[in-house]
Write a protein that holds these residues in place. Structure first.
Motif, PDB file in Angstrom:
ATOM      1  N   ALA A   1       0.624  -1.114   0.020  1.00 56.81           N
ATOM      2  CA  ALA A   1       0.065  -0.052   0.069  1.00 56.81           C
ATOM      3  C   ALA A   1       0.924   1.310   0.070  1.00 56.81           C
ATOM      4  O   ALA A   1       1.944   1.380   0.369  1.00 56.81           O
ATOM      5  N   ALA A   2       0.274   2.282  -0.685  1.00 56.41           N
ATOM      6  CA  ALA A   2       1.011   3.601  -0.430  1.00 56.41           C
ATOM      7  C   ALA A   2       0.446   4.535   0.688  1.00 56.41           C
ATOM      8  O   ALA A   2      -0.841   4.683   0.594  1.00 56.41           O
ATOM      9  N   PRO A   3       1.144   5.331   1.136  1.00 54.08           N
ATOM     10  CA  PRO A   3       0.601   6.300   2.077  1.00 54.08           C
ATOM     11  C   PRO A   3      -0.347   7.327   1.348  1.00 54.08           C
ATOM     12  O   PRO A   3      -0.005   7.593   0.424  1.00 54.08           O
ATOM     13  N   ASP A   4      -1.453   7.932   1.942  1.00 57.24           N
ATOM     14  CA  ASP A   4      -2.061   8.847   1.294  1.00 57.24           C
ATOM     15  C   ASP A   4      -1.421  10.115   0.918  1.00 57.24           C
ATOM     16  O   ASP A   4      -0.660  10.697   1.888  1.00 57.24           O
ATOM     17  N   PRO A   5      -1.528  10.846  -0.160  1.00 52.48           N
ATOM     18  CA  PRO A   5      -0.694  11.877  -0.546  1.00 52.48           C
ATOM     19  C   PRO A   5      -1.467  13.290   0.037  1.00 52.48           C
ATOM     20  O   PRO A   5      -0.936  14.107  -0.034  1.00 52.48           O
ATOM     21  N   VAL A   6      -2.684  12.998   0.285  1.00 51.72           N
ATOM     22  CA  VAL A   6      -3.530  14.264   0.630  1.00 51.72           C
ATOM     23  C   VAL A   6      -3.925  14.376   2.100  1.00 51.72           C
ATOM     24  O   VAL A   6      -3.509  15.600   2.742  1.00 51.72           O
ATOM     25  N   SER A   7      -4.435  13.397   2.605  1.00 52.46           N
ATOM     26  CA  SER A   7      -4.860  13.545   4.147  1.00 52.46           C
ATOM     27  C   SER A   7      -3.770  14.157   4.977  1.00 52.46           C
ATOM     28  O   SER A   7      -4.100  15.060   5.825  1.00 52.46           O
ATOM     29  N   PRO A   8      -2.571  13.862   5.121  1.00 48.01           N
ATOM     30  CA  PRO A   8      -1.615  14.493   6.081  1.00 48.01           C
ATOM     31  C   PRO A   8      -1.380  15.609   5.982  1.00 48.01           C
ATOM     32  O   PRO A   8      -1.106  16.633   6.923  1.00 48.01           O
ATOM     33  N   GLY A   9      -1.585  16.649   4.908  1.00 49.49           N
ATOM     34  CA  GLY A   9      -1.564  17.950   4.698  1.00 49.49           C
ATOM     35  C   GLY A   9      -2.946  18.714   4.567  1.00 49.49           C
ATOM     36  O   GLY A   9      -2.756  19.927   3.901  1.00 49.49           O
ATOM     37  N   ALA A  10      -3.867  18.010   4.551  1.00 46.74           N
ATOM     38  CA  ALA A  10      -4.950  18.848   4.220  1.00 46.74           C
ATOM     39  C   ALA A  10      -5.856  19.563   5.245  1.00 46.74           C
ATOM     40  O   ALA A  10      -6.914  20.132   4.927  1.00 46.74           O
TER      41      ALA A  10
END
Length: 266
Positions: free
Chosen positions: A174-183
């Motif tokens: 799986a890949a970490p979400d690219p959006v939620s950490p900086g949203a």
């Protein structure tokens, strides 16, 4: 009488949607777990003492393809525990400002630790330093050792009523979400400046045409989570983008498209 998640007792029930909800993809448990693991560098390590008793301790970590990399001293009890019995797990809580700690997203990664060798040792050392820059002051001391947790079991909890397990294989791929950490700032902007658009989304795409107010509570690569207020009570729904996005910079255009679709349906 004991109560569980299936028996709310005197708690109010959550009102269901009144119309069909557009299918909105969510991150998988493996994606959620990879995202949480990458959102911080601290956790609680559970190891076993020489007599088999459980021992919990605060640790820092880096990540090597999703696997936690620890750097611990033999003088610490958990360091001696790992050397004696490699079975271990790490509990990680996502950083947030939830008023209720049990509403916070968290994971448990369980498996066994091994000391890496050769090229993997070099990669693991760099991974730990990338996650814990302060480790440069002690990582090469003779009493410190590097361990990699070989993840065998993954449990994700997204807050009340949201939980799932993932296989080690799915977690690793799986890949970490690219959006939620900086949203966070984008979510504040949506709530402060685009409440009317969120209302339209909840009414036409989220299944709650009786929504009187909607608040965005989360954003990820697939869509937005909404908390909706209705005359029937408070509920939660989700609206999905037309296509998954691959960067935080794409969030604005994705939400503009959501608003357009919602108003077209109105």
């Amino acid at each position: 009488m004991s109560l569980d998640h299936g028996d709310p007792g005197d708690a109010p029930s959550v009102p269901p949607p009144l119309i069909d909800v557009d299918e909105a993809r969510r991150p998988s448990a493996a994606e959620e777990a990879r995202t949480i693991a990458g959102s911080t560098n601290i956790g609680t390590l559970a190891s076993l003492t020489s007599d088999g008793s459980p021992w919990a301790s605060f640790i820092t970590y880096g990540l090597l393809e999703g696997a936690p990399v620890l750097c611990v001293s033999h003088m610490a009890e958990h360091g001696r525990n790992l050397a004696g019995d490699g079975r271990a797990s790490i509990a990680i809580v996502a950083p947030n400002a939830e008023a209720d700690p049990l509403a916070s997203a968290r994971i448990t990664l369980a498996g066994h630790v091994e000391r890496p060798t050769g090229d993997e040792f070099t990669a693991a050392r760099e991974a730990h330093l990338a996650g814990v820059p302060a480790a440069k002051y002690y990582i090469d001391f003779s009493d410190f050792s590097i361990w990699v947790l070989r993840v065998e079991r993954v449990r994700w909890v997204g807050g009340y009523g949201r939980m799932d397990s993932a296989s080690a294989t799915d977690y690793a791929s799986a890949a970490p979400d690219p959006v939620s950490p900086g949203a966070a700032s984008a979510i504040v902007h949506l709530n402060d400046d685009h409440a009317d658009s969120l209302l339209a989304m909840a009414r036409t795409l989220g299944g709650f045409p009786d929504t009187t107010a909607a608040v965005c509570t989360g954003a990820d690569r697939y869509g937005l989570d909404l908390r909706v207020q209705t005359p029937r009570g408070i509920a939660y729904t989700r609206v999905g983008y037309s296509e998954p996005i691959n960067a935080l910079a794409e969030l604005r255009s994705a939400t503009v498209d959501l608003a357009r679709r919602a108003r077209t349906r109105a």
